[in-house]
Design a protein around this motif. Structure first.
Motif, PDB file in Angstrom:
ATOM      1  N   GLU A 120       1.436  -4.011   9.789  1.00  0.00           N
ATOM      2  CA  GLU A 120       2.492  -4.557   8.844  1.00  0.00           C
ATOM      3  C   GLU A 120       3.010  -4.256   7.593  1.00  0.00           C
ATOM      4  O   GLU A 120       3.751  -4.626   6.699  1.00  0.00           O
ATOM      5  CB  GLU A 120       3.496  -5.409   9.664  1.00  0.00           C
ATOM      6  N   TYR A 141       0.596  -2.688   0.828  1.00  0.00           N
ATOM      7  CA  TYR A 141       1.765  -1.252   1.802  1.00  0.00           C
ATOM      8  C   TYR A 141       3.103  -2.830   2.388  1.00  0.00           C
ATOM      9  O   TYR A 141       2.163  -3.717   2.669  1.00  0.00           O
ATOM     10  CB  TYR A 141       0.918  -0.710   2.757  1.00  0.00           C
ATOM     11  N   HIS A 142       3.463  -2.138   2.706  1.00  0.00           N
ATOM     12  CA  HIS A 142       4.440  -3.321   3.217  1.00  0.00           C
ATOM     13  C   HIS A 142       5.349  -3.195   4.607  1.00  0.00           C
ATOM     14  O   HIS A 142       6.256  -1.610   3.514  1.00  0.00           O
ATOM     15  CB  HIS A 142       5.378  -4.634   2.716  1.00  0.00           C
ATOM     16  N   LYS A 143       5.534  -3.307   5.482  1.00  0.00           N
ATOM     17  CA  LYS A 143       6.746  -2.601   6.381  1.00  0.00           C
ATOM     18  C   LYS A 143       8.086  -2.524   5.596  1.00  0.00           C
ATOM     19  O   LYS A 143       8.933  -1.952   6.312  1.00  0.00           O
ATOM     20  CB  LYS A 143       6.521  -2.985   7.616  1.00  0.00           C
ATOM     21  N   GLY A 195      12.426  -1.068   5.019  1.00  0.00           N
ATOM     22  CA  GLY A 195      12.208  -0.050   5.404  1.00  0.00           C
ATOM     23  C   GLY A 195      12.606   0.806   6.222  1.00  0.00           C
ATOM     24  O   GLY A 195      12.105   1.144   7.501  1.00  0.00           O
ATOM     25  N   PRO A 239       8.870   3.090   4.988  1.00  0.00           N
ATOM     26  CA  PRO A 239       7.855   1.977   3.335  1.00  0.00           C
ATOM     27  C   PRO A 239       6.707   3.112   3.131  1.00  0.00           C
ATOM     28  O   PRO A 239       5.948   2.479   2.139  1.00  0.00           O
ATOM     29  CB  PRO A 239       8.469   1.453   4.792  1.00  0.00           C
ATOM     30  N   GLU A 240       6.055   3.840   3.716  1.00  0.00           N
ATOM     31  CA  GLU A 240       4.959   3.863   3.388  1.00  0.00           C
ATOM     32  C   GLU A 240       4.719   5.059   2.535  1.00  0.00           C
ATOM     33  O   GLU A 240       3.823   5.378   2.168  1.00  0.00           O
ATOM     34  CB  GLU A 240       4.342   5.390   4.954  1.00  0.00           C
ATOM     35  N   ALA A 272       2.408   6.778   8.382  1.00  0.00           N
ATOM     36  CA  ALA A 272       3.087   5.300   8.697  1.00  0.00           C
ATOM     37  C   ALA A 272       1.520   5.237   8.780  1.00  0.00           C
ATOM     38  O   ALA A 272       0.969   5.765  10.356  1.00  0.00           O
ATOM     39  CB  ALA A 272       3.886   5.318   9.150  1.00  0.00           C
ATOM     40  N   THR A 302      -0.186  -8.157  10.226  1.00  0.00           N
ATOM     41  CA  THR A 302       0.547  -8.035  11.414  1.00  0.00           C
ATOM     42  C   THR A 302       1.501  -9.089  12.193  1.00  0.00           C
ATOM     43  O   THR A 302       1.320 -10.301  11.533  1.00  0.00           O
ATOM     44  CB  THR A 302      -0.099  -6.731  12.457  1.00  0.00           C
ATOM     45  N   CYS A 345       5.580 -11.040   9.417  1.00  0.00           N
ATOM     46  CA  CYS A 345       5.451  -9.801   8.323  1.00  0.00           C
ATOM     47  C   CYS A 345       7.230  -9.327   7.940  1.00  0.00           C
ATOM     48  O   CYS A 345       7.922  -9.342   9.013  1.00  0.00           O
ATOM     49  CB  CYS A 345       4.709  -8.303   8.311  1.00  0.00           C
TER      50      CYS A 345
END
Length: 187
Positions: A6, A22-24, A29, A32-33, A56, A83, A91
């Motif tokens: 995440e 990277y963060h979810k 949201g 996010p990728e 992702a 995660t 996260c």
């Protein structure tokens, strides 16, 4: 991890480059990728298909794009993957407020990292707080991951409980109305 990452931090070990994140919770949201942040900068998130290849992460792999900071020929890199694990780590993301706000984690945090994803000024640094140095009230001590300065003493946290953390309102680094924040917490 045996789970979908995440949050991911990637850094070249053999060259002087920025930490890519990277963060979810990037882009609220949604996909996010397609975005990235820089850990050693106060800059806001950036729409960038060259970091994570607009792909992702899964429980078995994550994708790197053509950005030199994450995928340069003959460079050695390191990646840290995070995660959520029930009762241990989380996260997440939240909207800032001008009032005190409780972030429910499902455990008592001993470490809390946060950053406004949508703001890139010096009042919105990567904030890291931990229970060893003090989390609550006037005894709270913080560091900023993107700065080389010594620890700071400012009251960002009203309280911690067995289920979460209450952040003070009108604090740009962690809880300000109109801003959107990403975080990582650990028990």
């Amino acid at each position: 991890l045996n789970a979908v990452p995440e949050m991911i931090w990637v850094k070249q070990r053999t060259s002087s480059t920025d930490w890519q994140v990277y963060h979810k919770g990037l882009n609220g949201g949604t996909n996010p990728e397609q975005y990235r942040m820089v850990l050693n900068s106060f800059a806001a998130e950036q729409d960038d298909n060259t970091a994570w290849n607009d792909t992702a992460p899964t429980a078995t792999h994550f994708s790197l794009g053509t950005m030199a900071e994450v995928n340069n020929n003959d460079e050695s890199l390191i990646a840290f993957l995070f995660t959520s694990v029930e009762g241990v780590s989380k996260c997440g993301f939240y909207n800032g407020s001008n009032s005190d706000q409780t972030i429910t984690l499902g455990f008592q945090p001993r470490l809390f990292i946060c950053k406004a994803r949508d703001e890139g000024s010096g009042d919105y640094d990567w904030l890291i707080m931990d229970s060893t140095r003090g989390l609550v009230g006037a005894s709270g001590k913080q560091l900023f991951l993107n700065l080389s300065s010594s620890q700071d003493s400012e009251n960002f946290v009203d309280s911690v409980s067995s289920t979460g953390i209450t952040l003070q309102g009108i604090k740009s680094h962690c809880n300000f109305s109109g801003r959107e924040y990403i975080y990582y917490a650990h028990a």
